[in-house]
Design a protein around this motif. Structure first.
Motif, PDB file in Angstrom:
ATOM      1  N   LEU A   1       0.430  -1.365  -0.155  1.00 32.47           N
ATOM      2  CA  LEU A   1       0.097  -0.269   0.061  1.00 32.47           C
ATOM      3  C   LEU A   1       0.943   1.515   0.218  1.00 32.47           C
ATOM      4  CD1 LEU A   1      -2.474  -1.354   2.141  1.00 32.47           C
ATOM      5  CD2 LEU A   1      -3.295  -0.544   0.027  1.00 32.47           C
ATOM      6  N   LEU A   2       2.052   1.248   1.004  1.00 29.47           N
ATOM      7  CA  LEU A   2       3.116   2.312   0.788  1.00 29.47           C
ATOM      8  C   LEU A   2       3.449   2.576  -0.764  1.00 29.47           C
ATOM      9  CD1 LEU A   2       4.598   2.190   3.961  1.00 29.47           C
ATOM     10  CD2 LEU A   2       3.366   3.523   3.527  1.00 29.47           C
ATOM     11  N   ILE A   3       3.996   1.369  -1.817  1.00 26.17           N
ATOM     12  CA  ILE A   3       4.802   1.437  -2.349  1.00 26.17           C
ATOM     13  C   ILE A   3       3.780   2.236  -3.410  1.00 26.17           C
ATOM     14  CG2 ILE A   3       5.338   0.409  -4.226  1.00 26.17           C
ATOM     15  CD1 ILE A   3       6.717  -2.231  -2.449  1.00 26.17           C
ATOM     16  N   PHE A   4       2.318   1.641  -3.699  1.00 25.55           N
ATOM     17  CA  PHE A   4       1.470   2.395  -4.329  1.00 25.55           C
ATOM     18  C   PHE A   4       0.870   3.951  -3.785  1.00 25.55           C
ATOM     19  CE2 PHE A   4      -3.261   3.742  -3.924  1.00 25.55           C
ATOM     20  CZ  PHE A   4      -3.417   3.458  -5.886  1.00 25.55           C
ATOM     21  N   ARG A   5       0.867   4.705  -2.686  1.00 23.76           N
ATOM     22  CA  ARG A   5       0.824   5.281  -2.432  1.00 23.76           C
ATOM     23  C   ARG A   5       2.104   6.711  -2.889  1.00 23.76           C
ATOM     24  NH1 ARG A   5       0.051   9.869  -2.436  1.00 23.76           N
ATOM     25  NH2 ARG A   5      -0.834  11.461  -0.895  1.00 23.76           N
ATOM     26  N   LEU A   6       2.956   5.894  -2.833  1.00 27.28           N
ATOM     27  CA  LEU A   6       3.662   6.645  -2.823  1.00 27.28           C
ATOM     28  C   LEU A   6       4.176   6.547  -4.831  1.00 27.28           C
ATOM     29  CD1 LEU A   6       7.017   4.980  -1.193  1.00 27.28           C
ATOM     30  CD2 LEU A   6       6.091   7.487  -0.502  1.00 27.28           C
ATOM     31  N   ALA A   7       3.949   6.155  -5.264  1.00 32.39           N
ATOM     32  CA  ALA A   7       3.543   6.475  -6.988  1.00 32.39           C
ATOM     33  C   ALA A   7       2.612   6.447  -6.992  1.00 32.39           C
ATOM     34  CB  ALA A   7       3.161   4.728  -7.212  1.00 32.39           C
ATOM     35  N   TRP A   8       1.057   6.779  -6.749  1.00 31.07           N
ATOM     36  CA  TRP A   8       0.214   7.764  -6.444  1.00 31.07           C
ATOM     37  C   TRP A   8       0.118   8.832  -6.449  1.00 31.07           C
ATOM     38  CZ3 TRP A   8      -3.517   7.197  -9.970  1.00 31.07           C
ATOM     39  CH2 TRP A   8      -4.508   7.602 -10.044  1.00 31.07           C
ATOM     40  N   GLY A   9       1.030   9.302  -5.637  1.00 32.94           N
ATOM     41  CA  GLY A   9       1.535  10.581  -5.301  1.00 32.94           C
ATOM     42  C   GLY A   9       2.862  11.882  -6.215  1.00 32.94           C
ATOM     43  N   LEU A  10       2.927  10.759  -7.572  1.00 31.74           N
ATOM     44  CA  LEU A  10       3.243  11.375  -8.305  1.00 31.74           C
ATOM     45  C   LEU A  10       2.885  10.928  -9.587  1.00 31.74           C
ATOM     46  CD1 LEU A  10       6.926   9.127  -8.305  1.00 31.74           C
ATOM     47  CD2 LEU A  10       6.711  11.334  -7.160  1.00 31.74           C
ATOM     48  N   VAL A  11       1.736  10.235  -9.891  1.00 30.59           N
ATOM     49  CA  VAL A  11       1.004  10.688 -11.134  1.00 30.59           C
ATOM     50  C   VAL A  11      -0.369  10.220 -10.974  1.00 30.59           C
ATOM     51  CG1 VAL A  11       2.839   9.378 -12.306  1.00 30.59           C
ATOM     52  CG2 VAL A  11       0.858   8.082 -10.979  1.00 30.59           C
TER      53      VAL A  11
ATOM     54  N   SER B   1      -4.679  11.336  -8.816  1.00 32.29           N
ATOM     55  CA  SER B   1      -5.190  12.564  -8.697  1.00 32.29           C
ATOM     56  C   SER B   1      -4.536  13.323  -7.777  1.00 32.29           C
ATOM     57  CB  SER B   1      -6.104  13.005  -7.354  1.00 32.29           C
ATOM     58  OG  SER B   1      -7.328  11.443  -8.118  1.00 32.29           O
ATOM     59  N   ASP B   2      -5.157  15.110  -8.251  1.00 31.52           N
ATOM     60  CA  ASP B   2      -4.341  16.603  -7.878  1.00 31.52           C
ATOM     61  C   ASP B   2      -3.734  16.098  -6.565  1.00 31.52           C
ATOM     62  OD1 ASP B   2      -4.217  17.264 -10.198  1.00 31.52           O
ATOM     63  OD2 ASP B   2      -5.625  18.696 -10.141  1.00 31.52           O
ATOM     64  N   THR B   3      -5.199  15.695  -5.262  1.00 32.59           N
ATOM     65  CA  THR B   3      -4.890  16.018  -4.056  1.00 32.59           C
ATOM     66  C   THR B   3      -4.123  15.049  -3.010  1.00 32.59           C
ATOM     67  OG1 THR B   3      -6.566  14.954  -4.505  1.00 32.59           O
ATOM     68  CG2 THR B   3      -7.220  17.221  -3.512  1.00 32.59           C
ATOM     69  N   ALA B   4      -3.399  14.114  -4.233  1.00 27.64           N
ATOM     70  CA  ALA B   4      -2.801  13.130  -3.832  1.00 27.64           C
ATOM     71  C   ALA B   4      -1.350  13.614  -3.925  1.00 27.64           C
ATOM     72  CB  ALA B   4      -3.028  11.596  -4.424  1.00 27.64           C
ATOM     73  N   ARG B   5      -1.180  14.483  -5.374  1.00 21.09           N
ATOM     74  CA  ARG B   5      -0.127  14.154  -5.632  1.00 21.09           C
ATOM     75  C   ARG B   5       1.016  15.108  -4.571  1.00 21.09           C
ATOM     76  NH1 ARG B   5       0.871  15.226 -12.202  1.00 21.09           N
ATOM     77  NH2 ARG B   5      -0.885  13.094 -12.911  1.00 21.09           N
ATOM     78  N   PHE B   6       1.803  15.008  -4.237  1.00 23.04           N
ATOM     79  CA  PHE B   6       3.271  15.682  -3.277  1.00 23.04           C
ATOM     80  C   PHE B   6       3.411  17.010  -3.710  1.00 23.04           C
ATOM     81  CE2 PHE B   6       4.418  11.103  -2.616  1.00 23.04           C
ATOM     82  CZ  PHE B   6       3.981  10.621  -1.219  1.00 23.04           C
TER      83      PHE B   6
ATOM     84  N   THR C   1     -11.827  25.686   3.904  1.00 24.52           N
ATOM     85  CA  THR C   1     -11.215  25.939   2.823  1.00 24.52           C
ATOM     86  C   THR C   1     -10.493  25.316   1.646  1.00 24.52           C
ATOM     87  OG1 THR C   1      -9.561  27.792   3.499  1.00 24.52           O
ATOM     88  CG2 THR C   1     -12.233  28.294   2.694  1.00 24.52           C
ATOM     89  N   GLU C   2      -9.867  24.176   2.625  1.00 25.75           N
ATOM     90  CA  GLU C   2      -8.764  24.006   1.620  1.00 25.75           C
ATOM     91  C   GLU C   2      -9.464  22.415   0.995  1.00 25.75           C
ATOM     92  OE1 GLU C   2      -5.195  24.276   2.002  1.00 25.75           O
ATOM     93  OE2 GLU C   2      -5.894  25.237   3.827  1.00 25.75           O
ATOM     94  N   ILE C   3      -8.737  22.376  -0.449  1.00 23.63           N
ATOM     95  CA  ILE C   3      -8.841  21.270  -1.541  1.00 23.63           C
ATOM     96  C   ILE C   3      -8.224  20.548  -1.106  1.00 23.63           C
ATOM     97  CG2 ILE C   3      -9.215  20.866  -3.642  1.00 23.63           C
ATOM     98  CD1 ILE C   3     -10.672  23.396  -3.758  1.00 23.63           C
ATOM     99  N   GLY C   4      -7.479  20.166  -0.357  1.00 20.19           N
ATOM    100  CA  GLY C   4      -6.886  19.075  -0.366  1.00 20.19           C
ATOM    101  C   GLY C   4      -5.953  19.040   1.172  1.00 20.19           C
TER     102      GLY C   4
ATOM    103  N   ALA D   1     -12.078  21.929  -8.182  1.00 22.56           N
ATOM    104  CA  ALA D   1     -12.924  20.853  -7.541  1.00 22.56           C
ATOM    105  C   ALA D   1     -11.289  20.295  -8.231  1.00 22.56           C
ATOM    106  CB  ALA D   1     -13.829  19.947  -7.734  1.00 22.56           C
ATOM    107  N   PRO D   2     -10.137  19.108  -7.713  1.00 24.34           N
ATOM    108  CA  PRO D   2      -9.496  18.631  -8.374  1.00 24.34           C
ATOM    109  C   PRO D   2      -9.218  17.652  -9.301  1.00 24.34           C
ATOM    110  CG  PRO D   2      -9.851  17.352  -6.226  1.00 24.34           C
ATOM    111  CD  PRO D   2     -10.850  18.780  -6.742  1.00 24.34           C
ATOM    112  N   ARG D   3      -8.560  17.334 -10.303  1.00 25.25           N
ATOM    113  CA  ARG D   3      -8.995  16.614 -11.041  1.00 25.25           C
ATOM    114  C   ARG D   3      -8.850  14.764 -10.581  1.00 25.25           C
ATOM    115  NH1 ARG D   3      -5.298  12.867 -13.253  1.00 25.25           N
ATOM    116  NH2 ARG D   3      -3.734  14.090 -11.858  1.00 25.25           N
ATOM    117  N   LEU D   4      -9.607  13.911 -11.250  1.00 19.80           N
ATOM    118  CA  LEU D   4      -9.415  12.889 -10.661  1.00 19.80           C
ATOM    119  C   LEU D   4      -8.458  11.856 -11.358  1.00 19.80           C
ATOM    120  CD1 LEU D   4     -12.068  12.650  -8.819  1.00 19.80           C
ATOM    121  CD2 LEU D   4     -10.664  12.871  -7.427  1.00 19.80           C
ATOM    122  N   GLY D   5      -7.431  11.311 -10.385  1.00 23.94           N
ATOM    123  CA  GLY D   5      -6.579  10.347 -11.741  1.00 23.94           C
ATOM    124  C   GLY D   5      -7.483   8.823 -12.182  1.00 23.94           C
TER     125      GLY D   5
END
Length: 225
Positions: A54-64, A66-71, A95-98, A198-202
């Motif tokens: 799950l952590l490996i996935f989260r790190l990858a998802w943080g790069l490519v 949804s907008d609110t997932a990206r580091f 008022t925070e989007i993410g 609204a953020p773009r979802l991956g």
């Protein structure tokens, strides 16, 4: 019209993948502790493998993802994080989007110490019953060091989780902001003027592919034992 009375609209800010990782790890951390405490090391390692995937996935998802997932979208300067915390006592609408400026750094810290815990577990050897799949690939003193870090780091995880829970409570009590519901539903009620942001979802197909690759990689590592 004041912020208190202006119309608020539902905005989807968290995709299902972020919520899956969040709640799965929230369940797996106590499971990992309980299985280790009871000596159920086979299940302890399975829990650890799942967390690592799950952590490996989260790190990858943080790069490519949804907008609110990206580091790159939620990590701001440490100074902004401190400035945000200085306003913690102010009761004001969310008022925070993410992630907010402080929350982003908490996410990074949690991911870092959880990743350290999972990786050191791969190299840990207790010399009795349990050996990580990569323990034989390193000298015994390195495996011993990994085990020491693995045991100590769990205390840091408890501290980080405690701080995270205190922050959630503080936001609810002091600022009147509910951080839990959006992480369950994926939706925040934000001022109408923010609806257009609204953020773009991956792509869900990309997310599924990354998740399967992450579990595949961890499954391959686990067979080294």
């Amino acid at each position: 019209m004041s912020e208190r009375t202006q119309d608020r609209v539902p905005v989807r800010v968290w995709d299902g993948w972020i919520r899956l990782v969040h709640w799965a790890i929230a369940l797996l951390i106590p499971l990992s502790w309980w299985t280790a405490h009871k000596g159920e090391m086979e299940w302890h390692m399975r829990s650890g493998y799942t967390i690592l995937a799950l952590l490996i996935f989260r790190l990858a998802w943080g790069l490519v993802g949804s907008d609110t997932a990206r580091f790159s979208r939620f990590l701001r300067s440490p100074l902004e994080g401190l400035r945000h915390l200085s306003h913690l006592h102010r009761r004001e609408p969310d008022t925070e989007i993410g992630h907010n400026a402080a929350g982003g750094w908490m996410v990074l810290a949690l991911l870092g110490i959880l990743l350290l815990q999972a990786v050191t577990g791969l190299f840990t050897d207790d010399g009795i019953l349990t050996r990580g799949p990569l323990a034989r690939s390193v000298p015994p003193d390195v495996a011993d060091r990994a085990r020491s870090i693995h045991l100590f780091n769990f205390n840091l995880i408890l501290v980080a989780v405690g701080l995270h829970l205190l922050a959630v409570i503080a936001y609810a009590v002091l600022k009147g902001q509910d951080l839990v519901r959006p992480m369950v539903t994926g939706i925040k009620r934000l001022p109408g003027v923010l609806a257009g942001r609204a953020p773009r979802l991956g792509s869900p197909w990309l997310a599924l592919a990354l998740l399967l690759l992450a579990f595949g990689a961890v499954g391959w590592i686990s067979r080294f034992e």
